[in-house]
Write a protein that holds these residues in place. Structure first.
Motif, PDB file in Angstrom:
ATOM      1  N   GLU A 160     -58.095   1.085  27.512  1.00  0.00           N
ATOM      2  CA  GLU A 160     -56.960   1.801  26.933  1.00  0.00           C
ATOM      3  C   GLU A 160     -55.988   2.272  28.012  1.00  0.00           C
ATOM      4  OE1 GLU A 160     -56.258   1.782  23.757  1.00  0.00           O
ATOM      5  OE2 GLU A 160     -58.141   0.776  23.305  1.00  0.00           O
ATOM      6  N   ARG A 206     -63.301  -5.875  24.118  1.00  0.00           N
ATOM      7  CA  ARG A 206     -64.060  -4.705  23.628  1.00  0.00           C
ATOM      8  C   ARG A 206     -65.570  -4.940  23.686  1.00  0.00           C
ATOM      9  NH1 ARG A 206     -60.964  -0.793  22.495  1.00  0.00           N
ATOM     10  NH2 ARG A 206     -58.875  -1.109  21.692  1.00  0.00           N
ATOM     11  N   ASP A 237     -64.180   1.230  27.188  1.00  0.00           N
ATOM     12  CA  ASP A 237     -63.029   1.358  26.287  1.00  0.00           C
ATOM     13  C   ASP A 237     -61.942   2.229  26.901  1.00  0.00           C
ATOM     14  OD1 ASP A 237     -64.013  -0.297  24.287  1.00  0.00           O
ATOM     15  OD2 ASP A 237     -64.804   1.364  23.085  1.00  0.00           O
TER      16      ASP A 237
END
Length: 152
Positions: A36, A26, A32
């Motif tokens: 994901e 992260r 991000d």
């Protein structure tokens, strides 16, 4: 289906290591949304119902569109993924399906990812792929129950 074992409760130090790896990724510069997408796609391939449920809900709560969520499994045919996301998803699939091909990641997949990510971010992407694969294996082996993350 009932969860066989809560490995996180009985192996706290090991789970803390996974949390540290997640924190590293992260903070790495890997977007991000890409991280994901990779977690969701790898979890789909590995058949980890708990992780598919968890990551799809987290992505939706973070503002990801239904259109992209529903298309992750068919990302090659869906027009709403960037070239960088496609490169990350291709590398994630290669890093997950190791036994399916019996060889190293194809050079063209690696080179495409390297076009979109610098060495540090590409390293983080590789760590991300390895991490979610490890977590999926825990989830599948212990039969973690999809949706149980919402009842804690």
């Amino acid at each position: 289906m009932k969860t066989r074992l809560n490995a996180a409760a009985h192996a706290k130090d090991a789970y803390a290591a996974f949390v540290s790896l997640d924190r590293f990724v992260r903070q790495s510069g890997l977007p991000d949304s890409t991280y994901e997408l990779v977690k969701l796609r790898v979890s789909q391939i590995n058949g980890c119902g708990y992780c598919v449920d968890l990551h799809s809900h987290e992505m939706r709560n973070a503002g990801e569109t239904h259109q992209r969520l529903f298309s992750v499994g068919a990302w090659r045919e869906a027009p709403w993924f960037t070239d960088a996301e496609r490169a990350a998803l291709a590398l994630a699939e290669e890093g997950t399906r190791l036994a399916d091909r019996g060889e190293t990641t194809p050079d063209e997949v690696w080179q495409e990812a390297a076009k979109h990510y610098d060495r540090a971010t590409l390293s983080a992407l590789v760590i991300a792929i390895a991490t979610i694969n490890g977590l999926n294996r825990i989830g599948v082996t212990t039969r973690m129950t999809p949706g149980s993350h919402r009842t804690r």
